[in-house]
Each structure stands twice: as C-alpha cells, then as structure tokens.
Design a protein around this motif. Structure first.
Motif, mmCIF file in Angstrom:
data_model
loop_
_atom_site.group_PDB
_atom_site.id
_atom_site.type_symbol
_atom_site.label_atom_id
_atom_site.label_comp_id
_atom_site.label_asym_id
_atom_site.label_seq_id
_atom_site.Cartn_x
_atom_site.Cartn_y
_atom_site.Cartn_z
ATOM 1 N N LYS A 44 0.861 -1.179 0.000
ATOM 2 C CA LYS A 44 0.000 0.000 0.000
ATOM 3 C C LYS A 44 0.899 1.231 0.000
ATOM 4 C CE LYS A 44 -3.615 -2.182 2.721
ATOM 5 N NZ LYS A 44 -4.378 -2.116 3.968
ATOM 6 N N PRO A 45 0.549 2.248 -0.762
ATOM 7 C CA PRO A 45 1.392 3.453 -0.799
ATOM 8 C C PRO A 45 1.518 4.130 0.558
ATOM 9 C CG PRO A 45 -0.330 3.553 -2.475
ATOM 10 C CD PRO A 45 -0.568 2.334 -1.674
ATOM 11 N N GLU A 46 0.438 4.129 1.343
ATOM 12 C CA GLU A 46 0.525 4.793 2.645
ATOM 13 C C GLU A 46 1.434 4.034 3.606
ATOM 14 O OE1 GLU A 46 -3.286 2.412 2.443
ATOM 15 O OE2 GLU A 46 -2.503 4.056 1.271
ATOM 16 N N ALA A 47 1.541 2.702 3.445
ATOM 17 C CA ALA A 47 2.452 1.927 4.291
ATOM 18 C C ALA A 47 3.899 2.284 3.971
ATOM 19 C CB ALA A 47 2.214 0.433 4.101
ATOM 20 N N GLN A 48 4.196 2.453 2.691
ATOM 21 C CA GLN A 48 5.543 2.847 2.282
ATOM 22 C C GLN A 48 5.903 4.220 2.847
ATOM 23 O OE1 GLN A 48 7.638 1.117 0.253
ATOM 24 N NE2 GLN A 48 6.277 -0.595 -0.149
ATOM 25 N N SER A 49 4.974 5.155 2.765
ATOM 26 C CA SER A 49 5.274 6.501 3.246
ATOM 27 C C SER A 49 5.405 6.530 4.768
ATOM 28 C CB SER A 49 4.192 7.480 2.793
ATOM 29 O OG SER A 49 2.954 7.170 3.390
ATOM 30 N N GLU A 50 4.590 5.738 5.468
ATOM 31 C CA GLU A 50 4.704 5.678 6.925
ATOM 32 C C GLU A 50 6.031 5.059 7.344
ATOM 33 O OE1 GLU A 50 2.699 6.886 9.328
ATOM 34 O OE2 GLU A 50 1.546 7.808 7.725
ATOM 35 N N LEU A 51 6.490 4.054 6.599
ATOM 36 C CA LEU A 51 7.777 3.436 6.910
ATOM 37 C C LEU A 51 8.921 4.419 6.685
ATOM 38 C CD1 LEU A 51 9.187 0.859 7.814
ATOM 39 C CD2 LEU A 51 9.387 0.248 5.413
ATOM 40 N N LYS A 52 8.847 5.184 5.594
ATOM 41 C CA LYS A 52 9.878 6.194 5.351
ATOM 42 C C LYS A 52 9.869 7.252 6.447
ATOM 43 C CE LYS A 52 10.277 5.829 0.366
ATOM 44 N NZ LYS A 52 10.122 6.509 -0.904
ATOM 45 N N LYS A 53 8.674 7.619 6.895
ATOM 46 C CA LYS A 53 8.558 8.592 7.981
ATOM 47 C C LYS A 53 9.159 8.053 9.277
ATOM 48 C CE LYS A 53 4.452 10.438 7.552
ATOM 49 N NZ LYS A 53 3.069 10.863 7.806
ATOM 50 N N ALA A 54 8.918 6.769 9.546
ATOM 51 C CA ALA A 54 9.472 6.145 10.750
ATOM 52 C C ALA A 54 10.989 6.086 10.691
ATOM 53 C CB ALA A 54 8.893 4.747 10.927
ATOM 54 N N HIS A 55 11.536 5.770 9.524
ATOM 55 C CA HIS A 55 12.996 5.752 9.364
ATOM 56 C C HIS A 55 13.583 7.145 9.579
ATOM 57 C CE1 HIS A 55 14.206 1.739 7.858
ATOM 58 N NE2 HIS A 55 12.909 1.632 7.666
ATOM 59 N N ARG A 56 12.951 8.136 8.972
ATOM 60 C CA ARG A 56 13.433 9.508 9.112
ATOM 61 C C ARG A 56 13.388 9.956 10.573
ATOM 62 N NH1 ARG A 56 9.694 12.482 6.394
ATOM 63 N NH2 ARG A 56 10.116 11.186 4.605
ATOM 64 N N LEU A 57 12.307 9.634 11.257
ATOM 65 C CA LEU A 57 12.174 10.002 12.660
ATOM 66 C C LEU A 57 13.204 9.284 13.533
ATOM 67 C CD1 LEU A 57 10.583 11.614 14.725
ATOM 68 C CD2 LEU A 57 9.055 9.658 14.943
ATOM 69 N N ALA A 58 13.492 8.025 13.220
ATOM 70 C CA ALA A 58 14.505 7.290 13.983
ATOM 71 C C ALA A 58 15.880 7.926 13.800
ATOM 72 C CB ALA A 58 14.525 5.826 13.550
ATOM 73 N N TRP A 59 16.216 8.309 12.576
ATOM 74 C CA TRP A 59 17.523 8.942 12.339
ATOM 75 C C TRP A 59 17.596 10.315 12.999
ATOM 76 C CZ3 TRP A 59 21.675 6.481 11.348
ATOM 77 C CH2 TRP A 59 21.649 5.306 10.611
ATOM 78 N N VAL A 60 16.517 11.077 12.944
ATOM 79 C CA VAL A 60 16.503 12.389 13.597
ATOM 80 C C VAL A 60 16.671 12.219 15.109
ATOM 81 C CG1 VAL A 60 15.015 14.359 14.140
ATOM 82 C CG2 VAL A 60 15.230 13.571 11.788
ATOM 83 N N THR A 61 16.009 11.213 15.662
ATOM 84 C CA THR A 61 16.135 10.937 17.095
ATOM 85 C C THR A 61 17.570 10.579 17.455
ATOM 86 O OG1 THR A 61 13.863 10.156 17.145
ATOM 87 C CG2 THR A 61 15.257 9.519 18.983
ATOM 88 N N LEU A 62 18.212 9.762 16.628
ATOM 89 C CA LEU A 62 19.608 9.395 16.887
ATOM 90 C C LEU A 62 20.527 10.622 16.831
ATOM 91 C CD1 LEU A 62 19.920 6.010 14.983
ATOM 92 C CD2 LEU A 62 19.980 6.372 17.451
ATOM 93 N N LEU A 63 20.310 11.482 15.846
ATOM 94 C CA LEU A 63 21.138 12.686 15.746
ATOM 95 C C LEU A 63 20.905 13.625 16.924
ATOM 96 C CD1 LEU A 63 20.845 13.431 11.928
ATOM 97 C CD2 LEU A 63 22.836 12.586 13.171
ATOM 98 N N TYR A 64 19.657 13.768 17.341
ATOM 99 C CA TYR A 64 19.352 14.603 18.496
ATOM 100 C C TYR A 64 20.006 14.040 19.758
ATOM 101 C CZ TYR A 64 16.799 16.800 22.266
ATOM 102 O OH TYR A 64 16.476 17.459 23.408
ATOM 103 N N ASN A 65 19.931 12.726 19.929
ATOM 104 C CA ASN A 65 20.548 12.109 21.101
ATOM 105 C C ASN A 65 22.060 12.290 21.093
ATOM 106 O OD1 ASN A 65 18.129 11.279 22.123
ATOM 107 N ND2 ASN A 65 18.281 9.199 21.339
#
Length: 108
Positions: free
Chosen positions: A7-28
């Motif tokens: 599903k296209p929305e599943a792909q976009s949610e996964l990309k969002k989750a990856h981006r948020l995980a990387w942002v969290t790592l950089l912030y930490n």
C-alpha cells in the motif's frame, strides 16, 4: 518490498518512521555531546548522560528490526526473520507489555 504491505501509505509511513529514527539518533548524539562537555563532577549530569545513552535503544531497534525483517528466506531461517524482528522492535515500543499480560499484577 518484503515485510511492508503493498500500500502506498504503508511505504510513506515506513519512510517517515525511518526519518524520525535517524533524527532521534542525531538529536541524542548532540544531547550526549553537550552533556559530556558540561559534565564535570556532577552526579546529576552523569545520571542524565546514562539516560540519554539508554535512549539510543528504541530507534536502533526499529532500524535494525526493519532491516532484518526484509531478509529473504534461506535454509537457516525458513520462516524468515519477520517474527523475531517484530518481537525485537516491540520491546521498546511497549514497555508495559508484561504488565498488560498480567505477569506483574501480583506485585501490587
């Protein structure tokens, strides 16, 4: 793509989750660097530093779990890795799962 619904929305949610995980790592990383610079001999700041180091665990498990769940089937793991990666990823996302199952209800 294995492990993600088609599903296209599943792909976009996964990309969002990856981006948020990387942002969290950089912030930490930036928070740990600042705490290390101002630490001195303060026990309170050392304790906060340990807390920030522990906050690396959830985003790393999300990234690693997603990567493992995308592995193809092979002789060693004929059922793939998706079940294990889901369990590993759900550990930091639901810290009260033992409580929800009733395992800790006798502690009250």
């Amino acid at each position: 793509m294995r492990g993600v619904p088609a599903k296209p929305e599943a792909q976009s949610e996964l990309k969002k989750a990856h981006r948020l995980a990387w942002v969290t790592l950089l912030y930490n990383c930036s928070a740990i660097a600042m705490l290390f610079l101002v630490m001195g001999g303060s026990q309170a700041v050392k304790t906060e530093l340990v807390g920030e180091l522990l906050s690396f665990i959830p985003p790393v498990l999300i990234l690693v779990g997603d990567r493992i769940s995308r592995r193809e089937l092979n002789e060693r793991y004929p059922l793939a890795m998706s079940e294990r990666s889901v369990r590993a990823t759900s550990v930091p996302l639901s810290p009260c799962s033992a409580w929800d199952r009733g395992c800790c209800s006798t502690a009250l």
